[in-house]
Scaffold this active site. Structure first.
Site, PDB file in Angstrom:
ATOM      1  N   HIS A 182      -4.222  43.548   2.763  1.00  0.00           N
ATOM      2  CA  HIS A 182      -4.067  44.920   3.224  1.00  0.00           C
ATOM      3  C   HIS A 182      -2.677  45.054   3.971  1.00  0.00           C
ATOM      4  O   HIS A 182      -3.131  43.894   5.005  1.00  0.00           O
ATOM      5  CB  HIS A 182      -4.731  45.843   3.250  1.00  0.00           C
ATOM      6  CG  HIS A 182      -4.077  47.265   3.090  1.00  0.00           C
ATOM      7  ND1 HIS A 182      -4.004  47.889   4.154  1.00  0.00           N
ATOM      8  CD2 HIS A 182      -3.910  48.457   2.115  1.00  0.00           C
ATOM      9  CE1 HIS A 182      -3.442  49.212   4.139  1.00  0.00           C
ATOM     10  NE2 HIS A 182      -3.560  49.630   2.123  1.00  0.00           N
ATOM     11  N   THR A 184      -2.749  46.743   6.857  1.00  0.00           N
ATOM     12  CA  THR A 184      -2.574  47.546   8.350  1.00  0.00           C
ATOM     13  C   THR A 184      -3.641  45.486   8.708  1.00  0.00           C
ATOM     14  O   THR A 184      -4.318  45.991   9.600  1.00  0.00           O
ATOM     15  CB  THR A 184      -4.091  48.471   8.100  1.00  0.00           C
ATOM     16  OG1 THR A 184      -4.696  47.615   6.887  1.00  0.00           O
ATOM     17  CG2 THR A 184      -2.789  49.143   7.181  1.00  0.00           C
ATOM     18  N   LYS A 185      -3.825  44.575   7.835  1.00  0.00           N
ATOM     19  CA  LYS A 185      -4.367  43.468   8.605  1.00  0.00           C
ATOM     20  C   LYS A 185      -3.881  42.344   8.549  1.00  0.00           C
ATOM     21  O   LYS A 185      -2.833  42.784   8.873  1.00  0.00           O
ATOM     22  CB  LYS A 185      -5.585  42.433   7.216  1.00  0.00           C
ATOM     23  CG  LYS A 185      -6.523  43.913   6.167  1.00  0.00           C
ATOM     24  CD  LYS A 185      -7.555  44.276   6.841  1.00  0.00           C
ATOM     25  CE  LYS A 185      -8.245  44.725   6.694  1.00  0.00           C
ATOM     26  NZ  LYS A 185      -7.844  45.981   5.767  1.00  0.00           N
ATOM     27  N   ASN A 186      -4.436  41.949   9.641  1.00  0.00           N
ATOM     28  CA  ASN A 186      -3.547  40.939  10.371  1.00  0.00           C
ATOM     29  C   ASN A 186      -2.368  39.854   9.717  1.00  0.00           C
ATOM     30  O   ASN A 186      -1.282  39.303   9.904  1.00  0.00           O
ATOM     31  CB  ASN A 186      -4.459  39.475  11.078  1.00  0.00           C
ATOM     32  CG  ASN A 186      -5.905  40.255  11.790  1.00  0.00           C
ATOM     33  OD1 ASN A 186      -5.801  41.094  11.511  1.00  0.00           O
ATOM     34  ND2 ASN A 186      -6.176  39.802  12.618  1.00  0.00           N
TER      35      ASN A 186
END
Length: 371
Positions: A182, A184-186
């Protein structure tokens, strides 16, 4: 200043155009295979399946675990709803575990007390990319013949060192694991996820479930001369457009991780003095590594958290709280269940996440918090 800003490496459009030019836009093409092979080679995962989301990966795991109505699944309450929904959809009863006192992850010492004859699986969530104590969890699972499905949504490139001294990637320890890409992930692909299957018993069936319940993948490999519907399944695999985007991110994984770790360490060093005010900073257990997925503060109270969020928004810096404990959710309470999990509730009331992304102006955030 927003809480999150997706980072683009500059090669996403290059690889997407390559996928378009190759005229294979549906799933399981060259970029899907590149991404899956990357994870298998780099982290030693037995078999990887890209999915359209981590939610889909968890739903695949629930099918593979053969969850049926009445089965019980143990997981933390302080987690995202997908962790529970994947198993609720198969009819499972969710048994919530409280959080640790030193970290929002589940309290591993409580798990065995929650096991009953109906327990089918344990789903540890590696909160903030920080490992649960997997030796403890796997010992309970082995004792009671339970499956372990790691919710590694936030845990790419993070590791656990067990009592044997071996450092293992998160996602490689349980029978299965689910990752998120997603935005928002790294490492991101907009939406996107991956199921990792470490137990060979599940690999063949996982591929069938992944391909809508058919043995289509085996057909295209030339293993069989025709394919058909042979099991339950769904359209879990992503398009090549998503996989091409993800490949650009994976090529830059080390660069992205290095930058995120600088940001995390700058936050930690810059905010250390807050501990004198009773504000807690993240704790990384000795058995875990830090993949710099997020940085959070544990405020002394709900009121002080609300004041900090309000104060920062006056300077256009957006802080956010995180999960509302699932055992207090309207859905769970509507089932006529009511329990108290003190630590989980404390994190729901006191944890605040700071802006965290590759191009973050961290000095401005630090000044806003400290002044």
């Amino acid at each position: 200043m927003g809480f999150n800003k997706p980072y683009l490496t500059g090669n996403e459009q290059v690889y997407i155009q390559e996928a378009i030019s190759g005229l294979h836009l549906s799933g399981n093409g060259q970029f899907t295979k590149k991404c899956q092979t990357f994870f298998e080679n780099r982290y030693g995962f037995k078999k990887c399946f890209l999915t359209t989301s981590c939610t889909d990966a968890l739903e695949m795991a629930a099918i593979l675990a053969e969850i049926v109505p009445g089965d019980e699944v143990i997981m933390p309450s302080f987690t995202f709803v997908s962790t529970a929904n994947a198993f609720v959809l198969r009819g499972a009863k969710i048994v919530f575990c409280d959080s640790r006192s030193d970290h929002p992850g589940m309290d591993e010492s409580l798990i065995e007390s929650l096991v009953t004859p109906r327990t089918k699986a344990i789903v540890p969530v590696h909160y903030a990319g920080v490992a649960c104590d997997m030796d403890v969890i796997m010992a309970v699972a082995n004792k009671y013949n339970l499956l372990v499905i790691e919710d590694a949504a936030q845990a790419i490139d993070s590791f656990y060192t067990g009592e044997d001294g071996v450092k293992r990637p998160l996602g490689s320890i349980g029978h299965m694991a689910a990752f998120s890409f997603h935005e928002t992930k790294n490492i991101i692909s907009g939406e996107g996820g991956m199921l990792v299957v470490n137990d060979e018993r599940f690999i063949e069936r996982a591929e069938i479930i992944w391909e809508k319940g058919t043995n289509r993948a085996a057909f295209f490999r030339g293993d069989i001369d025709k394919y058909g519907w042979i099991d339950v399944g769904s359209s879990f695999l992503p398009s090549e457009i998503i996989a091409a985007f993800l490949w650009a991110q994976l090529v830059a994984l080390d660069k992205i991780q290095a930058r995120r770790k600088v940001i995390w360490n700058t936050y930690y060093d810059g905010l250390a003095e807050l501990q004198d005010l009773g504000i807690r900073l993240p704790k990384i257990p000795d058995f875990a590594t830090n993949n710099a997925h997020m940085f959070y503060l544990i405020m002394p109270s709900l009121e002080e958290r609300s004041l900090l969020i309000y104060k920062m928004r006056q300077t256009d810096i957006h802080l956010v709280f995180h999960y509302q404990s699932l055992h207090n959710s309207p859905f769970y309470l509507s089932q006529g269940k009511e329990i108290s999990l003190r630590k989980s509730e404390e994190y729901s009331d006191s944890l605040v996440r700071l802006p965290f992304y590759y191009e973050l102006d961290i000095i401005r955030v630090l000044e806003g918090i400290l002044n």
